[in-house]
Design an enzyme around this catalytic site. Sequence first.
Site, PDB file in Angstrom:
ATOM      1  N   GLY A   1      13.878 -11.424  -3.077  1.00 58.21           N
ATOM      2  CA  GLY A   1      14.633 -10.979  -1.919  1.00 58.21           C
ATOM      3  C   GLY A   1      16.097 -10.780  -2.273  1.00 58.21           C
ATOM      4  O   GLY A   1      16.573 -11.263  -3.304  1.00 58.21           O
TER       5      GLY A   1
ATOM      6  N   CYS B   1      11.493 -15.124  -8.444  1.00 56.71           N
ATOM      7  CA  CYS B   1      12.914 -14.822  -8.303  1.00 56.71           C
ATOM      8  C   CYS B   1      13.500 -15.596  -7.117  1.00 56.71           C
ATOM      9  O   CYS B   1      13.621 -16.810  -7.186  1.00 56.71           O
ATOM     10  CB  CYS B   1      13.120 -13.303  -8.169  1.00 56.71           C
ATOM     11  SG  CYS B   1      14.830 -12.776  -8.480  1.00 56.71           S
ATOM     12  N   TYR B   2      13.852 -14.937  -6.013  1.00 52.58           N
ATOM     13  CA  TYR B   2      14.397 -15.657  -4.861  1.00 52.58           C
ATOM     14  C   TYR B   2      13.409 -16.709  -4.367  1.00 52.58           C
ATOM     15  O   TYR B   2      13.804 -17.801  -3.946  1.00 52.58           O
ATOM     16  CB  TYR B   2      14.727 -14.668  -3.734  1.00 52.58           C
ATOM     17  CG  TYR B   2      15.315 -15.320  -2.494  1.00 52.58           C
ATOM     18  CD1 TYR B   2      16.670 -15.634  -2.426  1.00 52.58           C
ATOM     19  CD2 TYR B   2      14.501 -15.626  -1.406  1.00 52.58           C
ATOM     20  CE1 TYR B   2      17.209 -16.230  -1.292  1.00 52.58           C
ATOM     21  CE2 TYR B   2      15.029 -16.222  -0.270  1.00 52.58           C
ATOM     22  CZ  TYR B   2      16.383 -16.524  -0.220  1.00 52.58           C
ATOM     23  OH  TYR B   2      16.908 -17.127   0.902  1.00 52.58           O
TER      24      TYR B   2
ATOM     25  N   HIS C   1      10.193 -11.027 -12.893  1.00 52.58           N
ATOM     26  CA  HIS C   1       9.255 -10.337 -12.004  1.00 52.58           C
ATOM     27  C   HIS C   1       7.981  -9.955 -12.762  1.00 52.58           C
ATOM     28  O   HIS C   1       7.967  -8.965 -13.502  1.00 52.58           O
ATOM     29  CB  HIS C   1       9.902  -9.079 -11.414  1.00 52.58           C
ATOM     30  CG  HIS C   1      10.963  -9.369 -10.405  1.00 52.58           C
ATOM     31  ND1 HIS C   1      10.702  -9.494  -9.060  1.00 52.58           N
ATOM     32  CD2 HIS C   1      12.300  -9.594 -10.553  1.00 52.58           C
ATOM     33  CE1 HIS C   1      11.824  -9.768  -8.412  1.00 52.58           C
ATOM     34  NE2 HIS C   1      12.810  -9.834  -9.303  1.00 52.58           N
TER      35      HIS C   1
ATOM     36  N   GLU D   1       5.323  -8.750 -11.449  1.00 53.91           N
ATOM     37  CA  GLU D   1       4.585  -7.692 -10.746  1.00 53.91           C
ATOM     38  C   GLU D   1       4.954  -6.286 -11.205  1.00 53.91           C
ATOM     39  O   GLU D   1       4.211  -5.330 -10.940  1.00 53.91           O
ATOM     40  CB  GLU D   1       4.807  -7.815  -9.233  1.00 53.91           C
ATOM     41  CG  GLU D   1       6.197  -7.465  -8.728  1.00 53.91           C
ATOM     42  CD  GLU D   1       7.179  -8.623  -8.772  1.00 53.91           C
ATOM     43  OE1 GLU D   1       8.205  -8.560  -8.061  1.00 53.91           O
ATOM     44  OE2 GLU D   1       6.945  -9.602  -9.530  1.00 53.91           O
TER      45      GLU D   1
ATOM     46  N   SER E   1      -6.180  15.733   9.268  1.00 52.95           N
ATOM     47  CA  SER E   1      -4.942  16.428   8.937  1.00 52.95           C
ATOM     48  C   SER E   1      -5.081  17.229   7.647  1.00 52.95           C
ATOM     49  O   SER E   1      -4.186  17.985   7.295  1.00 52.95           O
ATOM     50  CB  SER E   1      -3.809  15.410   8.773  1.00 52.95           C
ATOM     51  OG  SER E   1      -4.048  14.602   7.635  1.00 52.95           O
ATOM     52  N   GLY E   2      -6.191  17.032   6.943  1.00 56.15           N
ATOM     53  CA  GLY E   2      -6.348  17.650   5.633  1.00 56.15           C
ATOM     54  C   GLY E   2      -5.903  16.745   4.514  1.00 56.15           C
ATOM     55  O   GLY E   2      -6.106  17.044   3.335  1.00 56.15           O
ATOM     56  N   GLY E   3      -5.287  15.610   4.863  1.00 56.11           N
ATOM     57  CA  GLY E   3      -4.829  14.667   3.863  1.00 56.11           C
ATOM     58  C   GLY E   3      -5.918  13.725   3.400  1.00 56.11           C
ATOM     59  O   GLY E   3      -7.026  13.697   3.959  1.00 56.11           O
ATOM     60  N   VAL E   4      -5.615  12.934   2.383  1.00 57.91           N
ATOM     61  CA  VAL E   4      -6.591  12.022   1.791  1.00 57.91           C
ATOM     62  C   VAL E   4      -7.033  10.958   2.798  1.00 57.91           C
ATOM     63  O   VAL E   4      -8.224  10.678   2.942  1.00 57.91           O
ATOM     64  CB  VAL E   4      -5.994  11.343   0.531  1.00 57.91           C
ATOM     65  CG1 VAL E   4      -6.986  10.340  -0.053  1.00 57.91           C
ATOM     66  CG2 VAL E   4      -5.603  12.378  -0.497  1.00 57.91           C
ATOM     67  N   ASP E   5      -6.081  10.366   3.504  1.00 50.78           N
ATOM     68  CA  ASP E   5      -6.391   9.229   4.367  1.00 50.78           C
ATOM     69  C   ASP E   5      -7.376   9.603   5.470  1.00 50.78           C
ATOM     70  O   ASP E   5      -8.399   8.936   5.666  1.00 50.78           O
ATOM     71  CB  ASP E   5      -5.116   8.661   4.982  1.00 50.78           C
ATOM     72  CG  ASP E   5      -4.086   8.283   3.934  1.00 50.78           C
ATOM     73  OD1 ASP E   5      -4.489   8.052   2.778  1.00 50.78           O
ATOM     74  OD2 ASP E   5      -2.895   8.240   4.259  1.00 50.78           O
ATOM     75  N   SER E   6      -7.076  10.658   6.212  1.00 50.41           N
ATOM     76  CA  SER E   6      -7.970  11.036   7.306  1.00 50.41           C
ATOM     77  C   SER E   6      -9.313  11.528   6.775  1.00 50.41           C
ATOM     78  O   SER E   6     -10.358  11.329   7.409  1.00 50.41           O
ATOM     79  CB  SER E   6      -7.321  12.109   8.186  1.00 50.41           C
ATOM     80  OG  SER E   6      -7.107  13.316   7.479  1.00 50.41           O
ATOM     81  N   SER E   7      -9.310  12.136   5.597  1.00 46.99           N
ATOM     82  CA  SER E   7     -10.567  12.608   5.004  1.00 46.99           C
ATOM     83  C   SER E   7     -11.476  11.438   4.633  1.00 46.99           C
ATOM     84  O   SER E   7     -12.686  11.475   4.851  1.00 46.99           O
ATOM     85  CB  SER E   7     -10.289  13.461   3.765  1.00 46.99           C
ATOM     86  OG  SER E   7      -9.530  14.603   4.101  1.00 46.99           O
TER      87      SER E   7
ATOM     88  N   LYS F   1      -2.820   2.814  -0.927  1.00 48.31           N
ATOM     89  CA  LYS F   1      -3.153   4.213  -1.196  1.00 48.31           C
ATOM     90  C   LYS F   1      -4.114   4.368  -2.371  1.00 48.31           C
ATOM     91  O   LYS F   1      -5.067   5.157  -2.297  1.00 48.31           O
ATOM     92  CB  LYS F   1      -1.866   4.999  -1.483  1.00 48.31           C
ATOM     93  CG  LYS F   1      -2.053   6.498  -1.510  1.00 48.31           C
ATOM     94  CD  LYS F   1      -2.202   7.024  -0.107  1.00 48.31           C
ATOM     95  CE  LYS F   1      -2.228   8.528  -0.052  1.00 48.31           C
ATOM     96  NZ  LYS F   1      -2.223   9.028   1.334  1.00 48.31           N
TER      97      LYS F   1
END
Length: 537
Positions: free
Chosen positions: A79, A106-107, A193, A195, A247-253, A393
Site C-alpha cells: 500500500g 511490503c506495507y 513483491h 507477485e 456486445s461482441g466482446g469476450v465477456d458477454s460471448s 480476464k
Amino acid sequence: MSVSSAHSTGNSTESSLSEAGASVLTDQRIVVLDFGSQYAQLIARRVREQNVYCQIIRHDLSADRIAELAPKGIILSGGPSSVYEDGAPRCDPELFRLGIPVLGICYGLQVACEAFGGKVTNTSRREYGHAMCEIVEPGTLFEELPGEIDVWMSHGDQISAISEQFEPLARTSTCPFAAIRHKELPVYGMQFHPEVTHTPLGGKVLANFVRGICGCEPNWQLSDFADATVRQIRDAVGDRRVICGLSGGVDSSVVAALLYKAIGPQLTCILIDNGLLRKNEQALVIDEFTNHFKADLHVVDAEDRFLASLAGVVEPQEKRRRIGHDFIECFKKEAESIENAHFLAQGTLYPDVIESGADPDGPAATIKLHHNVGGLPEELGFELIEPLRDLFKDEVRRLGLELGLPEKLVWRHPFPGPGLAVRCLGEVTRDKLVVLRAADAIVIEEIEAAGLYRETSQTFAVLLPVQSVGVMGDARTYDNAIAVRSVNTDDFMTADWSRLPYELLARISTRIINEVKGVNRVCYDISSKPPATIEWE
C-alpha cells in the site's frame, strides 16, 4: 458463478443463484486484505495460478468476519501509506490470533511487524527496482529455492527493528529484514513483491505459502467451475427464460456460451446497438450468435436514445452512469416482448466488482463505475445472473476455450462496457463517433496485417478533445487529434505500452490522416499502467 439478486417487480423466489458463485469450489481459499495496493488484484491472480481460489477483501474487515469466511490463509497487501502516519490503514490485530497463516507483503509486512512491537522507519534511500535477496533461513517460504534470489523492491519505509518474537529469513544489502517470521504464530512477511514478474521466483515463494504453509489443495479448476455453474443455472432457472446482453466482446460471448450450454433454447440474446459500438459490430454479432449458437437474438436500435442521453456530458463517471441506466431501461423494454423472461445475464468480471466497490467485503474505493455493476435501478424487473463475477480476464478466456468458442472470438481485444463513449473524450456526438470509429478500424486493420494482434493485448484509437493546426495540400487545417493506445499485459491490472515498429505506426498515422476526414494529427500513447489506466476515461 455469482449472482446478485435484484429487487424484482414479480414474485421473485430464492434460488441457488443468490449464493456466492465460487462456493462450490472454495472450501479452500486465500483472502487478500487490500491496503490500497496497485498489485492487490495481481496477488489474487498469482494465487489462482496455484489453482487455489483467492478473494480480495477490505483491510479493516473484523477478525470475526474473516473467521466466518474460513480462509486457509491471509495475505496483507502492500500500500502507499506509512504505518507511522496518523490515520494509516491497519487491520484488526486479532486476525493474527486466529491461527490462520498470515503473509504480509511490503506495507503488509510493516503492519504485521508493528502489531507485534517492531519498528518501521523511513529510510534515507528509497529502494525501488531489482535487488539480490540472500536467504539466511531456508525452508518454509523459501523451500527449494537457491540461497540468493532476484527480487523487486518498491518502498521508502522498512523495518528497522523486529521484536524478539520474530526471526529474519532473508536480507538484501540495504534491507536487513527482507523477510521475517514469527517464532510461534504462523505469521510471515517479506519486504519485496513476489507477485510481480520482476521477481522471477516469486511464484514459487507464493506457492510455498499457499500450498506448503497453508496446506491448500489445487482444487480451483475452470473446467470444474464451468460444470458447477451449468448445474447451478439449470437448477435455479428451471423452465424460465434468461436474457443475455451481447456486445461482441469476450465477456458477454463467454456468458452466452455458458448459458447456452446450461439451458439451450431458453436463452434469448439481446444486442443493444447504442451507437457506441465498433465498426461493423452489429453484423459480426448477428453472424456469430445465429450461426455458432443458433441463439434467439434480438437487435435493438437505440442509437438515438443513447446519444440524446449523452448530449452535453463530459464527465467520465456520468457517461458511464447514463449509459448503464439506458442500457438496463432498453433491456427492460425489450424483455416485455419475451415471454417468461425472468433473469438478466451480464458479463461482470471480478475486477469490475472490486473497482466499482460492489462487493460488501471488498475494497470500498471506487476507481470507476462499470457498465454492468453501476447505475442499476432498484426495480430491475428480473433477477441478475453474473456467471463470471468471480473470474479474472485471463480465466474468462480460458473458460471460453473450454466451452468451445473459436479462438478468434476468445482472443479478441477487450472492449469497454460503455463502448466508444469512453474513447471519445469530452462530449459524445454522432459526428465524433464517425471519426473515431473509422480511425479505430484502421488501427485494428494495420495491427492485424502486421501479425501483431495476438502479440498485443489491447489496441485502439482515442479521439482527443483538442484541435491543432495542420497543412494538407496547400490548405491550412484546424482539425482533430487521434491518440493510438496499444498495451501488453498478462492480467490487465498492470500493463506496459507496446513497442510497435515505427514503420507500422507510420502506416497507421498516414492512413488515418489520409482516410479519416477531420483528423490531421496522430499521437502514440507511451504511458504504462500504473500510473495511467489502459482506457483514457
